[in-house]
Motif scaffolding. Structure first.
Motif, mmCIF file in Angstrom:
data_model
loop_
_atom_site.group_PDB
_atom_site.id
_atom_site.type_symbol
_atom_site.label_atom_id
_atom_site.label_comp_id
_atom_site.label_asym_id
_atom_site.label_seq_id
_atom_site.Cartn_x
_atom_site.Cartn_y
_atom_site.Cartn_z
ATOM 1 N N SER A 145 13.590 -36.271 46.302
ATOM 2 C CA SER A 145 12.733 -35.117 45.998
ATOM 3 C C SER A 145 12.280 -35.109 44.542
ATOM 4 C CB SER A 145 13.468 -33.825 46.324
ATOM 5 O OG SER A 145 14.620 -33.689 45.514
ATOM 6 N N SER A 146 13.063 -35.730 43.659
ATOM 7 C CA SER A 146 12.699 -35.789 42.242
ATOM 8 C C SER A 146 12.308 -37.216 41.871
ATOM 9 C CB SER A 146 13.872 -35.344 41.366
ATOM 10 O OG SER A 146 13.610 -35.588 39.999
ATOM 11 N N GLU A 147 11.301 -37.355 41.000
ATOM 12 C CA GLU A 147 10.867 -38.676 40.562
ATOM 13 C C GLU A 147 11.767 -39.256 39.478
ATOM 14 O OE1 GLU A 147 6.830 -38.443 39.347
ATOM 15 O OE2 GLU A 147 6.054 -38.024 41.360
ATOM 16 N N LEU A 148 12.717 -38.468 38.983
ATOM 17 C CA LEU A 148 13.659 -38.925 37.952
ATOM 18 C C LEU A 148 12.908 -39.416 36.705
ATOM 19 C CD1 LEU A 148 16.167 -40.900 40.219
ATOM 20 C CD2 LEU A 148 16.264 -38.496 39.552
ATOM 21 N N LYS A 149 11.870 -38.672 36.330
ATOM 22 C CA LYS A 149 11.040 -39.076 35.198
ATOM 23 C C LYS A 149 11.838 -39.157 33.909
ATOM 24 C CE LYS A 149 6.776 -37.794 32.771
ATOM 25 N NZ LYS A 149 5.663 -36.811 32.683
ATOM 26 N N TYR A 150 12.774 -38.215 33.730
ATOM 27 C CA TYR A 150 13.573 -38.193 32.499
ATOM 28 C C TYR A 150 14.373 -39.485 32.352
ATOM 29 C CZ TYR A 150 17.340 -36.864 29.303
ATOM 30 O OH TYR A 150 18.245 -36.831 28.279
ATOM 31 N N TYR A 151 14.983 -39.950 33.452
ATOM 32 C CA TYR A 151 15.800 -41.164 33.404
ATOM 33 C C TYR A 151 14.920 -42.412 33.369
ATOM 34 C CZ TYR A 151 19.335 -37.783 34.687
ATOM 35 O OH TYR A 151 20.156 -36.677 34.701
ATOM 36 N N ALA A 152 13.760 -42.364 34.026
ATOM 37 C CA ALA A 152 12.852 -43.503 33.991
ATOM 38 C C ALA A 152 12.347 -43.760 32.571
ATOM 39 C CB ALA A 152 11.682 -43.269 34.938
ATOM 40 N N GLU A 153 12.092 -42.683 31.830
ATOM 41 C CA GLU A 153 11.589 -42.828 30.466
ATOM 42 C C GLU A 153 12.653 -43.337 29.497
ATOM 43 O OE1 GLU A 153 10.008 -39.007 29.547
ATOM 44 O OE2 GLU A 153 8.098 -39.367 30.587
ATOM 45 N N ILE A 183 14.813 -47.894 38.916
ATOM 46 C CA ILE A 183 14.474 -46.671 39.639
ATOM 47 C C ILE A 183 13.309 -46.948 40.581
ATOM 48 C CG2 ILE A 183 13.566 -44.321 39.433
ATOM 49 C CD1 ILE A 183 15.141 -43.989 36.897
ATOM 50 N N ILE A 184 13.525 -46.632 41.861
ATOM 51 C CA ILE A 184 12.511 -46.796 42.894
ATOM 52 C C ILE A 184 11.933 -45.422 43.212
ATOM 53 C CG2 ILE A 184 12.003 -47.675 45.192
ATOM 54 C CD1 ILE A 184 13.001 -49.808 43.227
ATOM 55 N N SER A 185 10.634 -45.265 43.014
ATOM 56 C CA SER A 185 9.978 -43.990 43.279
ATOM 57 C C SER A 185 8.567 -44.254 43.788
ATOM 58 C CB SER A 185 9.923 -43.136 42.004
ATOM 59 O OG SER A 185 9.260 -41.917 42.234
ATOM 60 N N ALA A 186 8.133 -43.474 44.789
ATOM 61 C CA ALA A 186 6.793 -43.625 45.376
ATOM 62 C C ALA A 186 6.575 -45.050 45.860
ATOM 63 C CB ALA A 186 5.716 -43.223 44.373
ATOM 64 N N ASN A 187 7.619 -45.656 46.435
ATOM 65 C CA ASN A 187 7.549 -46.997 47.031
ATOM 66 C C ASN A 187 7.180 -48.085 46.024
ATOM 67 O OD1 ASN A 187 8.085 -45.691 49.452
ATOM 68 N ND2 ASN A 187 5.921 -45.522 49.983
ATOM 69 N N ARG A 188 7.539 -47.878 44.768
ATOM 70 C CA ARG A 188 7.307 -48.878 43.737
ATOM 71 C C ARG A 188 8.509 -48.925 42.801
ATOM 72 N NH1 ARG A 188 1.980 -50.505 43.324
ATOM 73 N NH2 ARG A 188 2.200 -51.125 41.155
ATOM 74 N N ILE A 189 8.648 -50.051 42.105
ATOM 75 C CA ILE A 189 9.668 -50.157 41.067
ATOM 76 C C ILE A 189 9.112 -49.446 39.843
ATOM 77 C CG2 ILE A 189 11.045 -51.702 39.639
ATOM 78 C CD1 ILE A 189 10.816 -53.805 41.772
ATOM 79 N N LYS A 190 9.591 -48.243 39.602
ATOM 80 C CA LYS A 190 9.013 -47.411 38.548
ATOM 81 C C LYS A 190 9.460 -47.850 37.166
ATOM 82 C CE LYS A 190 8.200 -42.586 37.316
ATOM 83 N NZ LYS A 190 8.400 -41.171 37.705
ATOM 84 N N ALA A 191 10.758 -48.158 37.010
ATOM 85 C CA ALA A 191 11.274 -48.504 35.678
ATOM 86 C C ALA A 191 12.537 -49.330 35.818
ATOM 87 C CB ALA A 191 11.546 -47.244 34.863
ATOM 88 N N ALA A 192 12.868 -50.052 34.762
ATOM 89 C CA ALA A 192 14.094 -50.848 34.705
ATOM 90 C C ALA A 192 14.800 -50.577 33.385
ATOM 91 C CB ALA A 192 13.775 -52.335 34.842
ATOM 92 N N ARG A 193 16.047 -51.033 33.299
ATOM 93 C CA ARG A 193 16.887 -50.836 32.111
ATOM 94 C C ARG A 193 17.049 -49.351 31.789
ATOM 95 N NH1 ARG A 193 17.062 -50.927 26.619
ATOM 96 N NH2 ARG A 193 14.824 -50.497 26.509
ATOM 97 N N CYS A 194 17.181 -48.538 32.841
ATOM 98 C CA CYS A 194 17.286 -47.092 32.669
ATOM 99 C C CYS A 194 18.743 -46.675 32.464
ATOM 100 C CB CYS A 194 16.726 -46.366 33.891
ATOM 101 S SG CYS A 194 14.984 -46.742 34.206
ATOM 102 N N ILE A 195 18.932 -45.655 31.662
ATOM 103 C CA ILE A 195 20.267 -45.143 31.360
ATOM 104 C C ILE A 195 20.564 -43.963 32.273
ATOM 105 C CG2 ILE A 195 21.749 -44.130 29.578
ATOM 106 C CD1 ILE A 195 19.985 -45.542 27.505
ATOM 107 N N LEU A 196 21.696 -44.013 32.970
ATOM 108 C CA LEU A 196 22.100 -42.948 33.884
ATOM 109 C C LEU A 196 23.279 -42.174 33.302
ATOM 110 C CD1 LEU A 196 21.986 -44.809 37.332
ATOM 111 C CD2 LEU A 196 20.134 -43.692 36.090
ATOM 112 N N PRO A 197 23.421 -40.905 33.670
ATOM 113 C CA PRO A 197 24.577 -40.125 33.176
ATOM 114 C C PRO A 197 25.869 -40.578 33.831
ATOM 115 C CG PRO A 197 23.339 -38.855 34.778
ATOM 116 C CD PRO A 197 22.544 -40.108 34.540
#
Length: 282
Positions: A145-153, A183-197
C-alpha cells in the motif's frame, strides 16, 4: 451518562471506565515501543522530574516550583526532539492499522488489481535460488500500500525493469549496490542500496543477522513483504508483519509470495514441512 457506583465522594460512570482502559492500553503500547531502548530511561527521567514538580508545588516551595515549572514548560518540545524516532515509529504503527492503509480496501479498484496481476514472481524466485546457491546475501522489499519513498530515497534510485540478471548483478559481492535492500514498487526495481530500520525486538534469535533484523524492522511498521537470502547459510526466508518464514524452497517461496502479495488461499498449495516459521512479536 451511565452511573455505575461511587467510591467515597467519587462517582464512577461507564465513560470513566472506558477512559481508564484506553489510557492503560496507550501506556502499555508506549512501554512496548520504548522497551529495550535508551528512550525508555529518558522517558522515566522526565516522568520523575514531573512527579517531583507536582510534589514541590503541593508543598508550596515557590522558588523550586518556578524552576521546575520553566523546565516543564519546554518539556513537550524537548520530548518531541528527544523521542523523534520513537514518535515516528508510533505514528507508523498507527497508520499501518488503519482501514485506508489496508490493501483489501483498494482491491476492487481496477488499477490495483491490474498492478497485482502484472507482477511476475519468476525473476525473484530464480534470482533467490541462484544467490542462495552461491551464499550471496540479498534483501528484496515488496512494497504494497505504501511506495516506501522515504526508504527508497536513502539508497540509489534505479527505476528499472525487473529481471533475474539485474537482481543477481545488484547483489553480487563486487557490486557497489549490494550492501542494502532493493525496493520493488509499481512492478519495477525502484531503488537499490536502501537502508531499512533495524528491529529492536529483544526476542529475535541470535542466529538471525542484520538482514533479518532489518527485514523484521520494516515489516513491523509497514505492510510490505521482504525476501531475505542469508549470506551465512544460503537459506531463503520471507518476512511479513514481523514474522519470519525460514528455510523456504523455491516452491514454498512461490506459494508464500502469492499468498502475501496477492492474498491467494494458502490451502491451494500447502507449504512443505521443510520450511520453518520463526515468530517475532511486535
Amino acid at each position: 451518562m451511565i452511573f455505575l457506583f461511587s467510591i467515597g465522594f467519587l462517582e464512577i460512570e461507564l465513560l470513566d471506565i472506558i477512559d481508564i482502559l484506553l489510557v492503560t492500553v496507550l501506556l502499555y503500547q508506549l512501554y512496548k515501543l520504548l522497551t529495550g531502548s535508551v528512550a525508555l530511561k529518558i522517558f522515566l527521567g522526565l516522568l520523575s522530574i514531573y512527579l517531583l514538580y507536582l510534589v514541590v508545588r503541593a508543598a508550596g516551595m515557590e522558588l523550586l516550583s518556578i524552576i521546575l515549572g520553566q523546565f516543564m514548560g519546554v518539556g513537550v518540545l524537548a520530548a518531541i526532539i528527544l523521542f523523534q524516532p520513537e514518535i515516528r515509529r508510533f505514528l507508523l504503527l498507527i497508520g499501518k492499522t488503519t482501514a485506508f492503509n489496508n490493501d483489501r480496501f483498494f482491491r476492487g479498484f481496477p488499477w490495483r488489481r491490474e498492478q497485482s496481476e502484472k507482477l511476475s514472481l519468476t525473476p525473484f524466485i530464480e534470482a533467490s535460488k541462484s544467490l542462495a546457491g552461491k551464499n550471496t546475501g540479498a534483501l528484496i522489499v515488496f512494497a504494497k500500500s505504501s511506495e516506501l519513498k522515504y526508504y527508497a530515497e536513502s539508497g540509489d534510485l534505479i527505476d528499472a525493469i525487473i529481471s533475474k540478471r539485474l537482481l543477481v548483478s545488484i547483489f553480487n559481492k563486487n557490486s557497489p549496490l549490494h550492501d542494502g535492500a532493493v525496493i520493488i514498487s509499481a512492478n519495477r526495481i525502484k531503488a537499490a542500496r536502501c537502508i531499512l530500520p533495524v528491529s529492536e525486538n529483544q526476542e529475535i534469535p541470535a542466529s538471525m543477522g542484520l538482514r533479518h533484523r532489518a527485514a523484521i524492522g520494516l515489516t513491523e511498521i509497514t505492510d510490505s513483504v521482504v525476501l531475505v537470502v542469508s549470506e551465512e547459510t544460503g537459506q531463503i526466508a520471507l518476512v511479513r508483519n514481523g514474522e519470519v518464514y525460514r528455510n523456504l524452497s523455491s516452491s514454498d517461496l512461490r506459494v508464500k509470495l502469492n499468498q502475501f502479495l496477492f492474498d491467494t488461499d494458502q490451502r491451494a498449495a500447502p507449504v512443505t514441512p521443510a520450511s520453518e516459521k520463526s515468530v517475532s512479536a511486535v
